[in-house]
Design a protein around this motif. Structure first.
Motif, PDB file in Angstrom:
ATOM      1  N   ALA A   1     -36.151 -24.973  28.637  1.00  0.00           N
ATOM      2  CA  ALA A   1     -37.174 -25.005  27.578  1.00  0.00           C
ATOM      3  C   ALA A   1     -36.924 -26.171  26.634  1.00  0.00           C
ATOM      4  O   ALA A   1     -37.859 -26.885  26.236  1.00  0.00           O
ATOM      5  CB  ALA A   1     -37.151 -23.684  26.807  1.00  0.00           C
ATOM      6  N   ASN A   2     -35.658 -26.382  26.277  1.00  0.00           N
ATOM      7  CA  ASN A   2     -35.342 -27.481  25.359  1.00  0.00           C
ATOM      8  C   ASN A   2     -35.680 -28.835  25.989  1.00  0.00           C
ATOM      9  O   ASN A   2     -36.173 -29.751  25.321  1.00  0.00           O
ATOM     10  CB  ASN A   2     -33.863 -27.441  24.948  1.00  0.00           C
ATOM     11  N   ALA A   3     -35.411 -28.948  27.306  1.00  0.00           N
ATOM     12  CA  ALA A   3     -35.716 -30.211  27.987  1.00  0.00           C
ATOM     13  C   ALA A   3     -37.230 -30.428  28.042  1.00  0.00           C
ATOM     14  O   ALA A   3     -37.720 -31.541  27.813  1.00  0.00           O
ATOM     15  CB  ALA A   3     -35.124 -30.199  29.396  1.00  0.00           C
ATOM     16  N   ALA A   4     -37.974 -29.364  28.326  1.00  0.00           N
ATOM     17  CA  ALA A   4     -39.434 -29.509  28.402  1.00  0.00           C
ATOM     18  C   ALA A   4     -39.984 -29.922  27.036  1.00  0.00           C
ATOM     19  O   ALA A   4     -40.840 -30.816  26.940  1.00  0.00           O
ATOM     20  CB  ALA A   4     -40.072 -28.195  28.852  1.00  0.00           C
ATOM     21  N   ARG A   5     -39.467 -29.296  25.978  1.00  0.00           N
ATOM     22  CA  ARG A   5     -39.990 -29.632  24.641  1.00  0.00           C
ATOM     23  C   ARG A   5     -39.623 -31.074  24.282  1.00  0.00           C
ATOM     24  O   ARG A   5     -40.404 -31.780  23.637  1.00  0.00           O
ATOM     25  CB  ARG A   5     -39.448 -28.652  23.599  1.00  0.00           C
TER      26      ARG A   5
END
Ligand SMILES: Cc1cc2nc3c(=O)[nH]c(=O)nc-3n(C[C@H](O)[C@H](O)[C@H](O)COP(=O)(O)OP(=O)(O)OC[C@H]3O[C@@H](n4cnc5c(N)ncnc54)[C@H](O)[C@@H]3O)c2cc1C
Length: 543
Positions: free
Chosen positions: A508-512
């Protein structure tokens, strides 16, 4: 051409892909293995009708994770099941410490070991209720966790901050001594802390025990009905419903970099897959930087950091098809989904010392899972599906046990002998266990890596969970966020902060980060475009 290519369909890769698809991106996930899921897969490994979780099995972090919760996987077929006791920790003297979903039962279990420990348990939970969830939200947010961190500070209050900072550094042994008197609480705390690659004396280890116990008390340790693969199936269904694609059997061999930016990948069999906007890697950090990227794109500082990258311990896992529930002598243990097996805190200290010295443990600490109390769909009527795993050193120098094992996990005879040693830990607590085994499947450290390239040497957490490789130090000092030195390339796996476990936060952090980078890029293109347009206008007017 897709907007994003995600390398690897582990839970982090699939969470990342889902979030990008939610933002309207066209996403293509390339997975090396024949099935998606990474370390979240199940299969009939032994006999027909016995569904085994090949790797991970229970998901307290998953149900607590705001990232996974937000995906509403229940709308895509996922059903969680919970056992009445999350964990039982029996010992040879007949005593059993339990973590029940009923707080009063947990407290009574600890009170039986030492008067006062029941009340101490309620105090433990009051603290967890106030601070635990804000802490977990801050932990799972991108680093630095500004908003979630502020909420945590508010929950702690001024003086609480210093106390919590001290608590965060405590070894689990010391924490148990400070807060409880009996062996039961010590066993529960240490057994939970040792889900990470720590010893009872490791600074910070109390925090691991606190999180897993607090979550278990409030949310249980749920499992997906029908097998861990159902969690993956729900992630894939959700992604596909938004137009995303998962291609299995497609190992990525190289990230294509042009003009300092990741523009696609090349599969091991030579196919190029372009990415208009970003490439996200659900691979270990060493694989990404050392294997998938051309050397000239990896700064020396990163290479230097990776030379000190530490994997967590290797793992041996045994899956059993049984002709009935495990015949535990302790009745409480029969009601638990997970069972910890180690005589006491001192035994855990001795065996983690063996691991540190490169010795195969004599009495390996087992984490055992059983499904009769939680999900009877995993076995034919009357039967039982169970597993146990333990850790062995990454580099074996000898055997602390009597068998002279060399740790040559390519030798099946060695692997099977070690599996016998693991079963011997269970038999005294459940006489008749071995006789109830209809079939078993043993997964060695080599097998783990052969079925998932991220599990290097049988490591389970994408790198050590110890403090020197966490937060800003994960995967290496200076790379504490998903961004990499290559524009448009993001690290989305458990090698990134906040590390191992099925919570989806790394993805999720990478996508954001990828979405934020695109937004920033659009703004800068617009500003630059505006400047060009203004220049052109001035030029035209001036003529
Ligand atoms: C035995 C075991 C037990 C565990 N128990 C639990 C548990 O009970 N609860 C829990 O929360 N966590 C548990 N964990 C940890 C948890 O499973 C992992 O931390 C989590 O799966 C990490 O997710 P990930 O997406 O980062 O990586 P992974 O799940 O490892 O997935 C990575 C994926 O990327 C693919 N890949 C790698 N390289 C390439 C490439 N070059 N090209 C294409 N694809 C590639 C791999 O094949 C894999 O499918 C366990 C792990 C193991 C191994």
């Amino acid at each position: 051409m897709s907007d994003a290519v995600v390398i690897g369909a582990g839970p982090n890769g699939l969470v990342a892909a889902n979030l990008l698809a939610d933002a309207g991106w066209e996403v293509h996930v390339l997975e090396a293995e024949p099935d998606p899921g990474g370390a979240v897969r199940s299969a009939e490994l032994t006999l027909p009708g016995y569904v085994h979780d090949r790797f991970s099995a229970f998901y307290p972090l998953g149900v607590a994770s705001p990232h996974l919760r937000a995906l509403r996987l229940d709308q895509h077929g996922l059903r969680w099941r919970r056992s009445p006791l999350a964990v039982a920790h029996p010992a040879g003297d007949g005593s059993t410490a339990v973590l029940s979903l009923d707080e009063a039962e947990t407290a009574a279990s600890l009170e039986a070991f030492a008067p006062g420990d029941g009340a101490a348990w309620h105090r433990f939970m009051e603290h967890f209720d106030r601070v635990g969830f804000p802490f977990i939200r801050a932990l799972l947010a991108p680093f630095p966790p500004v908003r979630a961190g502020a909420a945590l500070v508010r929950a702690l209050g001024g003086p609480g901050l210093l106390d919590f900072a001290r608590f965060g550094m405590l070894p689990v042994r010391r924490f148990a001594e400070e807060e409880f008197k009996g062996a039961g609480a010590a066993r529960l705390l240490a057994g939970n802390a040792l889900h990470a690659d720590v010893a009872p004396e490791t600074p910070g280890s109390a925090l691991f025990g606190w999180v897993l116990l607090g979550l278990g008390q409030r949310l249980g340790w749920p499992v997906p009905e029908g097998g861990s693969g159902e969690l993956t199936a729900a992630l894939v269904r959700r992604l596909e419903a938004r137009g995303g694609r998962v291609t299995c059997g497609a190992r990525v061999g190289r990230v294509i970099v042009r003009g300092g930016r990741a523009v696609g990948v090349c599969t091991a069999d030579g196919r190029e897959v372009d990415a208009r906007r970003a490439v996200l890697a659900d691979t270990g950090a060493p694989q990404l930087y050392l294997d998938l990227l051309p050397r000239e794109h990896v700064p020396d500082r990163v290479l230097g950091g990776l030379r000190r990258f530490q994997y967590d311990n290797a793992t041996v896992k045994v899956d059993w098809a049984l002709d009935g529930p495990i015949p535990w002598t302790s009745p409480e243990t029969r009601r638990a989904g997970t069972v910890h097996i180690a005589e006491d805190m001192d035994r855990l200290t001795l065996e983690t010392a063996n691991l540190a010295a490169g010795l195969i443990p004599e009495h390996p600490f087992l984490i055992v899972g059983q499904y009769a109390p939680v999900d009877p769909t995993r076995a034919p009527a009357g039967g039982e599906t169970a597993w146990g795993y333990t850790h062995v050193p990454q580099e074996v120098r000898g055997d602390a046990g009597p068998d002279g094992l060399r740790g040559d996990w390519a030798d099946r005879a060695e692997v099977e002998r070690f599996a016998d040693r693991m079963e011997a830990q269970i038999e005294p607590l459940a006489p008749g266990f071995r006789a109830s085994i209809k079939a078993r499947h043993v997964t060695s450290p080599r097998d783990l890596e052969a079925h998932n390239a991220n599990l290097v040497g049988g490591s389970v957490n994408g790198g050590t969970a110890q403090i020197h490789q966490q937060l800003v130090f994960r995967p290496t000092p200076g790379l504490g966020r998903p961004e990499t030195p290559i524009r448009g390339l993001f690290l989305a796996s458990a090698s990134a902060h906040p590390g191992g476990g099925v919570h989806g936060a790394c993805g999720a952090n990478a996508a954001r980060a990828a979405l934020a980078w695109q937004r920033a890029r659009r703004v800068s293109v617009a500003v630059a475009g505006g400047a060009v347009a203004r220049g052109a206008y001035r030029g035209w007017v001036g003529r």
